[in-house]
Design a protein around this motif. Sequence first.
Motif, PDB file in Angstrom:
ATOM      1  N   ILE A   1      24.717  25.004  42.341  1.00  0.00           N
ATOM      2  CA  ILE A   1      26.160  25.266  42.219  1.00  0.00           C
ATOM      3  C   ILE A   1      26.432  26.086  40.972  1.00  0.00           C
ATOM      4  N   THR A   2      25.779  25.723  39.872  1.00  0.00           N
ATOM      5  CA  THR A   2      25.966  26.455  38.620  1.00  0.00           C
ATOM      6  C   THR A   2      25.557  27.921  38.769  1.00  0.00           C
ATOM      7  N   VAL A   3      24.414  28.158  39.396  1.00  0.00           N
ATOM      8  CA  VAL A   3      23.941  29.530  39.613  1.00  0.00           C
ATOM      9  C   VAL A   3      24.915  30.294  40.495  1.00  0.00           C
ATOM     10  N   ALA A   4      25.370  29.661  41.591  1.00  0.00           N
ATOM     11  CA  ALA A   4      26.288  30.318  42.514  1.00  0.00           C
ATOM     12  C   ALA A   4      27.622  30.625  41.840  1.00  0.00           C
ATOM     13  N   ARG A   5      28.116  29.699  41.059  1.00  0.00           N
ATOM     14  CA  ARG A   5      29.374  29.910  40.337  1.00  0.00           C
ATOM     15  C   ARG A   5      29.247  31.071  39.363  1.00  0.00           C
ATOM     16  N   ASN A   6      28.139  31.125  38.645  1.00  0.00           N
ATOM     17  CA  ASN A   6      27.945  32.199  37.673  1.00  0.00           C
ATOM     18  C   ASN A   6      27.898  33.568  38.351  1.00  0.00           C
ATOM     19  N   ARG A   7      27.267  33.626  39.520  1.00  0.00           N
ATOM     20  CA  ARG A   7      27.232  34.892  40.261  1.00  0.00           C
ATOM     21  C   ARG A   7      28.635  35.299  40.720  1.00  0.00           C
ATOM     22  N   TYR A   8      29.388  34.311  41.167  1.00  0.00           N
ATOM     23  CA  TYR A   8      30.755  34.594  41.598  1.00  0.00           C
ATOM     24  C   TYR A   8      31.591  35.079  40.414  1.00  0.00           C
ATOM     25  N   ILE A   9      31.473  34.391  39.288  1.00  0.00           N
ATOM     26  CA  ILE A   9      32.220  34.771  38.085  1.00  0.00           C
ATOM     27  C   ILE A   9      31.934  36.218  37.704  1.00  0.00           C
ATOM     28  N   LYS A  10      30.642  36.600  37.726  1.00  0.00           N
ATOM     29  CA  LYS A  10      30.260  37.961  37.357  1.00  0.00           C
ATOM     30  C   LYS A  10      30.818  38.978  38.362  1.00  0.00           C
ATOM     31  N   SER A  11      30.750  38.660  39.645  1.00  0.00           N
ATOM     32  CA  SER A  11      31.246  39.578  40.673  1.00  0.00           C
ATOM     33  C   SER A  11      32.749  39.808  40.522  1.00  0.00           C
ATOM     34  N   VAL A  12      33.485  38.727  40.271  1.00  0.00           N
ATOM     35  CA  VAL A  12      34.936  38.848  40.128  1.00  0.00           C
ATOM     36  C   VAL A  12      35.288  39.589  38.844  1.00  0.00           C
ATOM     37  N   GLN A  13      34.541  39.347  37.787  1.00  0.00           N
ATOM     38  CA  GLN A  13      34.786  40.064  36.537  1.00  0.00           C
ATOM     39  C   GLN A  13      34.632  41.570  36.738  1.00  0.00           C
ATOM     40  N   ASP A  14      33.566  41.979  37.431  1.00  0.00           N
ATOM     41  CA  ASP A  14      33.341  43.402  37.682  1.00  0.00           C
ATOM     42  C   ASP A  14      34.484  43.989  38.505  1.00  0.00           C
ATOM     43  N   TYR A  15      34.910  43.259  39.521  1.00  0.00           N
ATOM     44  CA  TYR A  15      36.000  43.721  40.383  1.00  0.00           C
ATOM     45  C   TYR A  15      37.303  43.836  39.600  1.00  0.00           C
ATOM     46  N   ASN A  16      37.634  42.807  38.823  1.00  0.00           N
ATOM     47  CA  ASN A  16      38.892  42.800  38.080  1.00  0.00           C
ATOM     48  C   ASN A  16      38.937  43.874  37.007  1.00  0.00           C
ATOM     49  N   VAL A  17      37.796  44.169  36.405  1.00  0.00           N
ATOM     50  CA  VAL A  17      37.742  45.262  35.427  1.00  0.00           C
ATOM     51  C   VAL A  17      38.066  46.586  36.099  1.00  0.00           C
ATOM     52  N   THR A  18      37.559  46.777  37.301  1.00  0.00           N
ATOM     53  CA  THR A  18      37.846  48.004  38.052  1.00  0.00           C
ATOM     54  C   THR A  18      39.326  48.095  38.399  1.00  0.00           C
ATOM     55  N   VAL A  19      39.936  46.964  38.732  1.00  0.00           N
ATOM     56  CA  VAL A  19      41.364  46.944  39.052  1.00  0.00           C
ATOM     57  C   VAL A  19      42.206  47.368  37.846  1.00  0.00           C
ATOM     58  N   ARG A  20      41.767  46.974  36.652  1.00  0.00           N
ATOM     59  CA  ARG A  20      42.557  47.236  35.447  1.00  0.00           C
ATOM     60  C   ARG A  20      42.249  48.572  34.787  1.00  0.00           C
ATOM     61  N   SER A  21      41.092  49.152  35.073  1.00  0.00           N
ATOM     62  CA  SER A  21      40.645  50.342  34.349  1.00  0.00           C
ATOM     63  C   SER A  21      41.207  51.630  34.951  1.00  0.00           C
ATOM     64  N   PHE A  22      41.418  52.632  34.084  1.00  0.00           N
ATOM     65  CA  PHE A  22      41.864  53.951  34.523  1.00  0.00           C
ATOM     66  C   PHE A  22      40.636  54.828  34.794  1.00  0.00           C
ATOM     67  N   PRO A  23      40.610  55.630  35.868  1.00  0.00           N
ATOM     68  CA  PRO A  23      41.703  55.865  36.825  1.00  0.00           C
ATOM     69  C   PRO A  23      41.645  54.978  38.064  1.00  0.00           C
ATOM     70  N   SER A  24      40.691  54.034  38.094  1.00  0.00           N
ATOM     71  CA  SER A  24      40.561  53.206  39.291  1.00  0.00           C
ATOM     72  C   SER A  24      41.786  52.318  39.506  1.00  0.00           C
TER      73      SER A  24
END
Length: 210
Positions: free
Chosen positions: A140-163
Motif C-alpha cells: 500500500i505504501t509503495v502504491a500510494r507513493n507512486r500515485y502521489i508522484k503521478s499526481v504531482q507531475d500532473y498538477n505541476v503541468t496544470v499549473r505551469s506555463f504554457p501548459s
Amino acid sequence: MRKFFTLLLALLTLGLSGCGYNTFQTTDEQIKASWSEVVNQYQRRSDLIPNLVNTVKGEAKFEQDTLTKVIEARSKATSIQATPELINDPAAFQKFQQAQRELTGALSRLMAVSENYPSLRANQGFRDLQAQLEGTENRITVARNRYIKSVQDYNVTVRSFPSNLTAMVFGYQQKANFAVENEKEISRPPSVNFDTAPVPPKGGASGATR
C-alpha cells in the motif's frame, strides 16, 4: 489545398505538444494506473481482515471493543466506491482517505493489543495473517507513493506555463492527492514483535487486559 491542410495539421500537432497536451495524456494514464494499484492493495487488505478477526475471536477474553472498531472501520472503508471519478472529487477523495486512515489505526490497535495474549501470538494462523497484512501494508505504501508522484507531475503541468493554457482550453484541473501530513504514521504497517514477551500489568496478573 491538401498540402495546406497537411501543414496546418502538423502545426497544430506541434502546438499541442509544445503546450503540454501530450504530457496531460501521459500523466493522466499514469494516474489511472497508479490509482488502480492503490485500490487493489486496499482491497487486498480488506479481504484479509475477516480471517484475522475470526482468528482473534478464538482467543478468550480478547478486547471486544478493539475487534468491534476493526469491523466498523472495515465496513466504513468498503462502503466507499473507489471509482476513477473519485480522484477528481476532492471531498470524496478526502472521505476515502479518512476511512482508510481509520482502518489503519484500528488494525494497529488490534496488533498492539494482541501482544498481551501469548497463546494468540503462538497461533500459526495468526502469525501467517499478520505477515500477510504487514506485506500488504508495505505494498500500500509503495502504491500510494507512486500515485502521489503521478499526481504531482500532473498538477505541476496544470499549473505551469504554457501548459496551463492548454489545461484551461481542455478543462484539465488539478487532481486530489494523499495528504503529506503524518504520511509516515498513516502508512506505517501494523507490526507485532513476537520475540518480545508482554509486560504483565501491575498487581501480578498476566495475559488479560484491563
